[in-house]
Design an enzyme around this catalytic site. Structure first.
Site, PDB file in Angstrom:
ATOM      1  N   ASP A  49      49.562   9.837  23.181  1.00  0.00           N
ATOM      2  CA  ASP A  49      48.391  10.612  23.619  1.00  0.00           C
ATOM      3  C   ASP A  49      48.647  12.087  23.836  1.00  0.00           C
ATOM      4  OD1 ASP A  49      49.962  10.644  25.856  1.00  0.00           O
ATOM      5  OD2 ASP A  49      48.770   9.205  26.986  1.00  0.00           O
ATOM      6  N   GLU A 107      51.645   2.775  20.132  1.00  0.00           N
ATOM      7  CA  GLU A 107      51.125   2.743  21.502  1.00  0.00           C
ATOM      8  C   GLU A 107      49.618   3.057  21.509  1.00  0.00           C
ATOM      9  OE1 GLU A 107      51.944   5.272  25.279  1.00  0.00           O
ATOM     10  OE2 GLU A 107      53.616   3.887  25.182  1.00  0.00           O
ATOM     11  N   GLU A 139      45.091  13.634  28.031  1.00  0.00           N
ATOM     12  CA  GLU A 139      45.620  12.503  27.260  1.00  0.00           C
ATOM     13  C   GLU A 139      44.570  11.463  26.906  1.00  0.00           C
ATOM     14  OE1 GLU A 139      47.131  13.832  29.918  1.00  0.00           O
ATOM     15  OE2 GLU A 139      49.064  14.524  29.152  1.00  0.00           O
ATOM     16  N   HIS A 157      54.233  15.243  37.476  1.00  0.00           N
ATOM     17  CA  HIS A 157      54.076  16.437  36.636  1.00  0.00           C
ATOM     18  C   HIS A 157      52.686  16.583  36.015  1.00  0.00           C
ATOM     19  CE1 HIS A 157      54.524  13.457  33.454  1.00  0.00           C
ATOM     20  NE2 HIS A 157      53.963  14.335  32.657  1.00  0.00           N
ATOM     21  N   ARG A 191      49.027  17.266  34.625  1.00  0.00           N
ATOM     22  CA  ARG A 191      48.149  18.435  34.747  1.00  0.00           C
ATOM     23  C   ARG A 191      47.052  18.230  35.790  1.00  0.00           C
ATOM     24  NH1 ARG A 191      48.059  22.127  30.307  1.00  0.00           N
ATOM     25  NH2 ARG A 191      49.812  21.580  28.977  1.00  0.00           N
ATOM     26  N   HIS A 248      60.133  18.469  36.671  1.00  0.00           N
ATOM     27  CA  HIS A 248      59.720  18.846  35.306  1.00  0.00           C
ATOM     28  C   HIS A 248      59.890  20.354  35.121  1.00  0.00           C
ATOM     29  CE1 HIS A 248      56.984  19.385  31.868  1.00  0.00           C
ATOM     30  NE2 HIS A 248      56.983  18.070  31.694  1.00  0.00           N
TER      31      HIS A 248
HETATM   32  C1  UD1 Z   1      53.167  16.853  27.977  1.00  0.00           C
HETATM   33  C2  UD1 Z   1      52.105  15.822  27.540  1.00  0.00           C
HETATM   34  C3  UD1 Z   1      52.071  14.697  28.561  1.00  0.00           C
HETATM   35  C4  UD1 Z   1      53.448  14.096  28.801  1.00  0.00           C
HETATM   36  C5  UD1 Z   1      54.406  15.218  29.186  1.00  0.00           C
HETATM   37  C6  UD1 Z   1      55.812  14.690  29.375  1.00  0.00           C
HETATM   38  C7  UD1 Z   1      50.178  16.839  26.368  1.00  0.00           C
HETATM   39  C8  UD1 Z   1      48.801  17.390  26.503  1.00  0.00           C
HETATM   40  N1  UD1 Z   1      50.786  16.458  27.514  1.00  0.00           N
HETATM   41  O1  UD1 Z   1      52.712  17.405  29.207  1.00  0.00           O
HETATM   42  O2  UD1 Z   1      51.188  13.678  28.066  1.00  0.00           O
HETATM   43  O3  UD1 Z   1      53.368  13.165  29.869  1.00  0.00           O
HETATM   44  O4  UD1 Z   1      54.410  16.191  28.148  1.00  0.00           O
HETATM   45  O5  UD1 Z   1      56.683  15.678  29.821  1.00  0.00           O
HETATM   46  O6  UD1 Z   1      50.671  16.774  25.265  1.00  0.00           O
HETATM   47  N2  UD1 Z   1      58.400  23.141  29.488  1.00  0.00           N
HETATM   48  C9  UD1 Z   1      59.633  23.729  29.319  1.00  0.00           C
HETATM   49  N3  UD1 Z   1      60.620  23.012  28.688  1.00  0.00           N
HETATM   50  C10 UD1 Z   1      60.430  21.753  28.242  1.00  0.00           C
HETATM   51  C11 UD1 Z   1      59.171  21.160  28.443  1.00  0.00           C
HETATM   52  C12 UD1 Z   1      58.163  21.860  29.056  1.00  0.00           C
HETATM   53  O7  UD1 Z   1      59.851  24.856  29.721  1.00  0.00           O
HETATM   54  O8  UD1 Z   1      61.364  21.144  27.674  1.00  0.00           O
HETATM   55  C13 UD1 Z   1      57.315  23.895  30.171  1.00  0.00           C
HETATM   56  C14 UD1 Z   1      56.693  24.991  29.318  1.00  0.00           C
HETATM   57  O9  UD1 Z   1      56.419  26.075  30.139  1.00  0.00           O
HETATM   58  C15 UD1 Z   1      55.394  24.352  28.846  1.00  0.00           C
HETATM   59  C16 UD1 Z   1      55.028  23.569  30.081  1.00  0.00           C
HETATM   60  O10 UD1 Z   1      56.274  23.016  30.523  1.00  0.00           O
HETATM   61  O11 UD1 Z   1      54.410  25.307  28.493  1.00  0.00           O
HETATM   62  C17 UD1 Z   1      54.022  22.476  29.901  1.00  0.00           C
HETATM   63  O12 UD1 Z   1      54.377  21.658  28.783  1.00  0.00           O
HETATM   64  P1  UD1 Z   1      53.210  20.920  27.938  1.00  0.00           P
HETATM   65  O13 UD1 Z   1      53.828  20.225  26.780  1.00  0.00           O
HETATM   66  O14 UD1 Z   1      52.098  21.861  27.684  1.00  0.00           O
HETATM   67  O15 UD1 Z   1      52.615  19.865  28.982  1.00  0.00           O
HETATM   68  P2  UD1 Z   1      53.309  18.762  29.853  1.00  0.00           P
HETATM   69  O16 UD1 Z   1      52.696  18.846  31.206  1.00  0.00           O
HETATM   70  O17 UD1 Z   1      54.789  18.798  29.724  1.00  0.00           O
END
Ligand code: UD1
Length: 374
Positions: free
Chosen positions: A95, A117, A131, A207, A209, A240
């Site tokens: 998702d 899934e 999601e 973590h 949103r 996270h």
């Molecule tokens: C995403 C998924 C969520 C999943 C989660 C697992 C979407 C909409 N959401 O959410 O379903 O549960 O991943 O982690 O696809 N960042 C880093 N390094 C990393 C990862 C993230 O710096 O390795 C930071 C960045 O600033 C990034 C922010 O986290 O912009 C948010 O990451 P994003 O992929 O937008 O959303 P998640 O909340 O991680």
């Protein structure tokens, strides 16, 4: 048959790598991998652990980017990848924005999509956000639907999807078969401290949103109260990397006795920590599956779940996001070992750890039938 698996976040990688390896083992299957790198630091460790090499990398991650930025980056990047790879089928997982955008790109290129899934639903469009909508849109774009449970298959049928739905179990449990090891030595230094496991150890993750900022702040306050009320408790919270999450968690929990904050754990550390815990408090999806599989009770820090099977089976409870609700739900299990043990004994509804083999079998049979017909 050429299969292109596309994923970009850590949870997708944990659940797709076993399938990628299974496909690569099959004669007659050419397996390619495209990482979107929606996550960067979180992702690399997982692919390295499973020995999965990327054939393509879209490198979309930017700090604090919007959902549209991720979606557009994946959609545009996939266009070139599909043109060069020309797969017979594209596999996406779950998702995330990666999954939904990659499925749309494959649809635009008229390449069949397999959704791993499939069929999870809360039927509340903003919970989880985004999601719930990502997975509904992906279902409409997909040609093959690999549902982990009969419930998922039933959800898809109720939405009018009538063909190519398969109940396979969850590939996340395939990963657990290889990662959880007796006598495991943690790579994260903080987890090598034996005091962490001398009393009761609770794993906390948060973590999502829709929990930023208020839900996460309440969760942190509940964690602090639990440590004050139960001096033997050790709460381990791998935070996270999202800066919006860290800004809330660090000031509230950094100096709280009984709480250990760590950087995100690699998959081996996470699975082996989980296997040694008394209880899990989480708003994540995968831990709701992994907890019951490892017989660790899970309290879900959300008001609803798209994974009701384990709630019905008794291994998972919804605790919501209020400080009091979380404190009470956790205290009840910490005060009552027989109730906690009954949750731990519940049967996992997510399969037997052989979902990847089933999915590979189905794809191979479908492809062979198509070749014979064509
Ligand atoms: C995403 C998924 C969520 C999943 C989660 C697992 C979407 C909409 N959401 O959410 O379903 O549960 O991943 O982690 O696809 N960042 C880093 N390094 C990393 C990862 C993230 O710096 O390795 C930071 C960045 O600033 C990034 C922010 O986290 O912009 C948010 O990451 P994003 O992929 O937008 O959303 P998640 O909340 O991680």
């Amino acid at each position: 048959m050429k299969v292109l698996s596309v994923f970009g976040t850590r949870p997708e990688a944990v659940k797709m790598c076993p399938l990628v390896l299974e496909l690569a083992r099959r004669p007659g299957v050419e397996s390619e991998v495209c990482l979107t790198s929606q996550h960067r630091e979180l992702l690399c460790g997982v692919t390295d652990l499973f020995g999965v090499k990327a054939d393509y990398d879209l490198d979309v991650m930017r700090s604090r980017q919007s959902l549209s930025d991720i979606f557009c980056g994946v959609l545009r990047g996939m266009e070139d990848v599909l043109r060069s790879s020309r797969p017979d089928v594209v596999l996406v997982h779950g998702d995330t924005s990666t999954s939904c955008a990659a499925a749309l790109a494959a649809f635009y290129a008229k390449i069949p999509v397999g959704h791993v899934e499939a069929g999870l639903r809360t039927y509340r469009r903003y919970f989880p956000f985004p999601e719930e909508m990502n997975r509904r849109l992906t279902a409409d774009l997909a040609d093959y639907h690999f549902a982990p449970t009969a419930r998922g298959a039933q959800n898809l049928r109720a939405e009018g999807i009538t063909e190519n739905i398969y109940v396979t179990g969850n590939t996340g449990l395939d990963a657990l078969r290889t990662t959880v090891r007796p006598g495991y030595v943690f790579s994260e230094g903080a987890l090598r401290d034996s005091a962490l496991f001398s009393g009761r150890t609770v794993l906390l993750t948060a973590h999502r949103r829709e929990n930023i900022p208020d839900g996460i702040a309440s969760i942190c306050r509940a964690a602090k109260r639990l440590c004050a009320a139960y001096p033997d408790l050790r709460i381990v919270y791998p935070v996270h990397p999202n800066p919006a999450v860290r800004e809330i968690v660090l000031p509230l929990l950094e100096k709280v006795p009984g709480v250990t904050l760590t950087e995100p754990l690699d998959t081996l550390d996470m699975h082996n920590l989980l296997a040694r815990c008394t209880l899990v408090l989480t708003d994540s999806g995968g831990l709701q599956e992994e907890g019951p599989a490892l017989h660790v009770p899970v309290l879900v820090l959300r008001g609803e779940t798209e994974r009701p099977e384990a709630v019905e089976a008794g291994g998972v409870r919804l605790a919501g996001t209020s400080e009091n609700g979380i404190f009470r739900a956790a205290a009840r299990l910490l005060d009552n070992e027989s109730e906690r043990a009954a949750m731990a004994c519940a049967v996992s509804p997510y399969g037997d750890g052989h979902a990847s083999e089933r999915i590979a079998d189905i794809l191979a049979a479908r492809f062979a039938a198509g070749e014979a017909a064509g």
